[in-house]
Scaffold this motif. Structure first.
Motif, PDB file in Angstrom:
ATOM      1  N   ASP A 235     -83.593  95.623 -65.397  1.00 51.94           N
ATOM      2  CA  ASP A 235     -84.767  96.572 -64.962  1.00 51.94           C
ATOM      3  C   ASP A 235     -86.124  96.335 -65.388  1.00 51.94           C
ATOM      4  N   PRO A 236     -86.482  95.909 -64.848  1.00 51.70           N
ATOM      5  CA  PRO A 236     -88.454  95.808 -64.703  1.00 51.70           C
ATOM      6  C   PRO A 236     -89.287  97.215 -65.443  1.00 51.70           C
ATOM      7  N   GLU A 237     -88.520  98.170 -65.371  1.00 48.16           N
ATOM      8  CA  GLU A 237     -88.903  99.287 -65.397  1.00 48.16           C
ATOM      9  C   GLU A 237     -89.128  99.020 -66.852  1.00 48.16           C
ATOM     10  N   LEU A 238     -86.935  98.352 -67.571  1.00 48.03           N
ATOM     11  CA  LEU A 238     -87.469  98.736 -68.969  1.00 48.03           C
ATOM     12  C   LEU A 238     -87.546  97.486 -69.343  1.00 48.03           C
ATOM     13  N   ALA A 239     -88.675  96.407 -69.008  1.00 55.47           N
ATOM     14  CA  ALA A 239     -88.585  95.451 -69.369  1.00 55.47           C
ATOM     15  C   ALA A 239     -90.592  95.792 -69.140  1.00 55.47           C
ATOM     16  N   GLY A 240     -90.546  96.707 -68.838  1.00 59.93           N
ATOM     17  CA  GLY A 240     -92.293  97.497 -69.223  1.00 59.93           C
ATOM     18  C   GLY A 240     -92.916  96.713 -67.965  1.00 59.93           C
ATOM     19  N   ILE A 241     -92.491  96.432 -67.109  1.00 58.58           N
ATOM     20  CA  ILE A 241     -93.364  95.459 -65.373  1.00 58.58           C
ATOM     21  C   ILE A 241     -93.916  96.144 -64.730  1.00 58.58           C
ATOM     22  N   LYS A 242     -94.819  96.839 -64.211  1.00 56.47           N
ATOM     23  CA  LYS A 242     -94.967  97.929 -62.851  1.00 56.47           C
ATOM     24  C   LYS A 242     -94.363  96.806 -61.837  1.00 56.47           C
ATOM     25  N   THR A 243     -93.667  97.705 -60.711  1.00 57.07           N
ATOM     26  CA  THR A 243     -93.544  96.468 -59.816  1.00 57.07           C
ATOM     27  C   THR A 243     -93.848  97.805 -58.419  1.00 57.07           C
ATOM     28  N   GLU A 244     -94.072  96.735 -56.795  1.00 56.06           N
ATOM     29  CA  GLU A 244     -94.956  97.665 -55.816  1.00 56.06           C
ATOM     30  C   GLU A 244     -93.846  97.979 -55.558  1.00 56.06           C
ATOM     31  N   LYS A 245     -93.636  99.139 -54.816  1.00 55.13           N
ATOM     32  CA  LYS A 245     -93.068  99.634 -54.866  1.00 55.13           C
ATOM     33  C   LYS A 245     -92.698  99.033 -52.771  1.00 55.13           C
ATOM     34  N   PRO A 246     -91.062  98.912 -53.112  1.00 57.24           N
ATOM     35  CA  PRO A 246     -90.983  98.141 -51.318  1.00 57.24           C
ATOM     36  C   PRO A 246     -91.305  98.781 -50.128  1.00 57.24           C
ATOM     37  N   VAL A 247     -92.191  97.879 -49.071  1.00 59.63           N
ATOM     38  CA  VAL A 247     -92.467  99.050 -48.042  1.00 59.63           C
ATOM     39  C   VAL A 247     -90.990  99.290 -46.907  1.00 59.63           C
ATOM     40  N   VAL A 248     -90.062  99.442 -47.163  1.00 57.58           N
ATOM     41  CA  VAL A 248     -89.297 100.207 -47.209  1.00 57.58           C
ATOM     42  C   VAL A 248     -89.230 101.287 -45.994  1.00 57.58           C
ATOM     43  N   GLU A 249     -89.929 102.478 -46.561  1.00 56.63           N
ATOM     44  CA  GLU A 249     -90.248 103.642 -45.886  1.00 56.63           C
ATOM     45  C   GLU A 249     -91.220 103.928 -44.909  1.00 56.63           C
ATOM     46  N   GLU A 250     -92.203 102.486 -44.546  1.00 61.00           N
ATOM     47  CA  GLU A 250     -92.773 102.820 -43.763  1.00 61.00           C
ATOM     48  C   GLU A 250     -91.947 101.768 -42.834  1.00 61.00           C
ATOM     49  N   LYS A 251     -91.280 100.865 -43.015  1.00 65.65           N
ATOM     50  CA  LYS A 251     -90.683 100.286 -41.397  1.00 65.65           C
ATOM     51  C   LYS A 251     -89.776 101.973 -41.022  1.00 65.65           C
ATOM     52  N   LYS A 252     -89.161 102.114 -41.849  1.00 64.30           N
ATOM     53  CA  LYS A 252     -88.461 103.550 -41.453  1.00 64.30           C
ATOM     54  C   LYS A 252     -88.881 104.287 -40.160  1.00 64.30           C
ATOM     55  N   THR A 253     -90.108 104.937 -41.065  1.00 66.33           N
ATOM     56  CA  THR A 253     -91.515 105.564 -40.460  1.00 66.33           C
ATOM     57  C   THR A 253     -92.234 105.420 -38.922  1.00 66.33           C
ATOM     58  N   ARG A 254     -92.335 103.694 -38.816  1.00 63.74           N
ATOM     59  CA  ARG A 254     -92.240 102.990 -37.981  1.00 63.74           C
ATOM     60  C   ARG A 254     -91.398 103.085 -36.394  1.00 63.74           C
ATOM     61  N   LYS A 255     -89.736 102.908 -37.647  1.00 59.58           N
ATOM     62  CA  LYS A 255     -88.824 103.143 -36.711  1.00 59.58           C
ATOM     63  C   LYS A 255     -88.888 104.618 -35.996  1.00 59.58           C
ATOM     64  N   ARG A 256     -88.635 105.334 -36.687  1.00 58.65           N
ATOM     65  CA  ARG A 256     -88.611 106.875 -36.076  1.00 58.65           C
ATOM     66  C   ARG A 256     -89.813 107.204 -35.859  1.00 58.65           C
ATOM     67  N   SER A 257     -90.634 106.725 -35.417  1.00 58.67           N
ATOM     68  CA  SER A 257     -91.527 106.890 -34.581  1.00 58.67           C
ATOM     69  C   SER A 257     -91.810 105.866 -33.596  1.00 58.67           C
ATOM     70  N   THR A 258     -91.655 105.313 -33.506  1.00 56.25           N
ATOM     71  CA  THR A 258     -90.727 104.355 -32.475  1.00 56.25           C
ATOM     72  C   THR A 258     -89.977 104.942 -31.543  1.00 56.25           C
ATOM     73  N   THR A 259     -88.387 105.672 -32.518  1.00 58.28           N
ATOM     74  CA  THR A 259     -87.670 106.418 -31.623  1.00 58.28           C
ATOM     75  C   THR A 259     -87.956 107.786 -31.371  1.00 58.28           C
ATOM     76  N   THR A 260     -89.125 108.477 -32.158  1.00 56.79           N
ATOM     77  CA  THR A 260     -89.833 110.017 -31.014  1.00 56.79           C
ATOM     78  C   THR A 260     -90.621 109.237 -29.753  1.00 56.79           C
ATOM     79  N   ALA A 261     -91.472 108.377 -29.573  1.00 59.25           N
ATOM     80  CA  ALA A 261     -92.023 108.008 -28.219  1.00 59.25           C
ATOM     81  C   ALA A 261     -91.339 107.767 -27.277  1.00 59.25           C
TER      82      ALA A 261
END
Length: 277
Positions: A235-261
């Motif tokens: 696991d990257p965290e166990l190896a002491g490597i900082k990883t960027e958070k995946p942009v999954v939440e942003e896609k979900k938000t966009r999907k939700r906003s599209t559905t709301t619209a």
């Protein structure tokens, strides 16, 4: 040691060994070039010794033939003196044949001496060429060794520290796991025996890792290897490597906003229709 500690220690060992590999890479092809030159010099030295031995054999043969010539000449002189004291034709013919035979022996010895002398001249020319090549190779070796020693002096202290660190880490790892790690590392092109997960993929071969397997890796309950390349996964965290958070939440938000619209637009149409009624 727990599995988590084992994986941490393995990754630290991998980091130390990779750093040592980088130090070795700084030397480039110099060590191989030095080895090749040393092998060539050894071969040339053997060749020169062989040529010198051959020259010595030819010289000994010449010396031997010269001795045979002296003996033959003495025999001829002795037979010529005996000719003065012959009592019949039979003795005269016998002595004459001996004189002729010894004269032919002298001619044959002189021919062999000339042939041997020609071979000596050829071997001496060959020896001179080999010696010149050897001198050139020795000069090149001195230059290459000097360059290599200079690089070694720059990295020796740090490399020794890394080797000591790697040795200490190896002592902490159980032999079976260490042997497996070394085998994987030896077969890997980049020398990596343990890698961390990068963007849902193996950090060694970059093949995708199934979500369930990623979850198992994050649990640190057992040692897991990549099903494609066989490297140990961490696991990257166990190896002491900082990883960027995946942009999954942003896609979900966009999907939700599209559905709301869409919903808003639909309700607006309904309202407008009611108003018209």
């Amino acid at each position: 040691m727990s599995v988590e500690e084992k994986l941490k220690t393995l990754f630290q060992l991998q980091t130390a060994l990779s750093a040592i590999d980088e130090k070795k890479a700084l030397r480039g092809e110099l060590p191989l070039e030095v080895e090749d030159l040393e092998a060539e010099i050894e071969g040339l030295t053997t060749r020169i010794e062989r040529i010198e031995n051959e020259i010595g054999e030819f010289e000994r043969a010449i010396s031997q033939k010269k001795g045979e010539i002296i003996e033959a000449q003495n025999s001829v002189e002795r037979y010529k003196q005996q000719l003065n004291d012959v009592r019949n034709n039979r003795e005269y013919d016998t002595l004459s044949k001996e004189i002729e035979f010894q004269s032919l022996e002298i001619e044959l010895c002189n021919k062999k001496i000339n042939d041997a002398q020609k071979r000596i001249d050829e071997k001496k020319e060959e020896l001179q060429g080999a010696q010149e090549v050897l001198n050139g190779k020795q000069a090149d070796l001195e230059i290459k060794k000097s360059e290599l020693d200079e690089i070694m002096d720059e990295t020796r202290t740090e490399e020794e520290k890394l080797k000591d660190k790697a040795k200490d880490l190896e002592a902490k790892i159980e032999p079976r796991l260490l042997t497996a790690f070394k085998r994987i590392r030896k077969n890997a092109r980049n020398g990596l025996g343990i890698v961390y997960v990068q963007r849902d993929a193996c950090g060694g071969c970059f093949n995708k890792i199934p979500p369930q397997r990623q979850l198992d890796i994050k649990m640190h309950k057992k040692v897991i290897v990549c099903e494609y390349c066989g490297r140990i996964l961490i696991d990257p965290e166990l190896a002491g490597i900082k990883t960027e958070k995946p942009v999954v939440e942003e896609k979900k938000t966009r999907k939700r906003s599209t559905t709301t619209a869409r919903k808003t637009a639909s309700s607006k149409k309904t309202t407008d229709a009611n108003d018209m009624d």
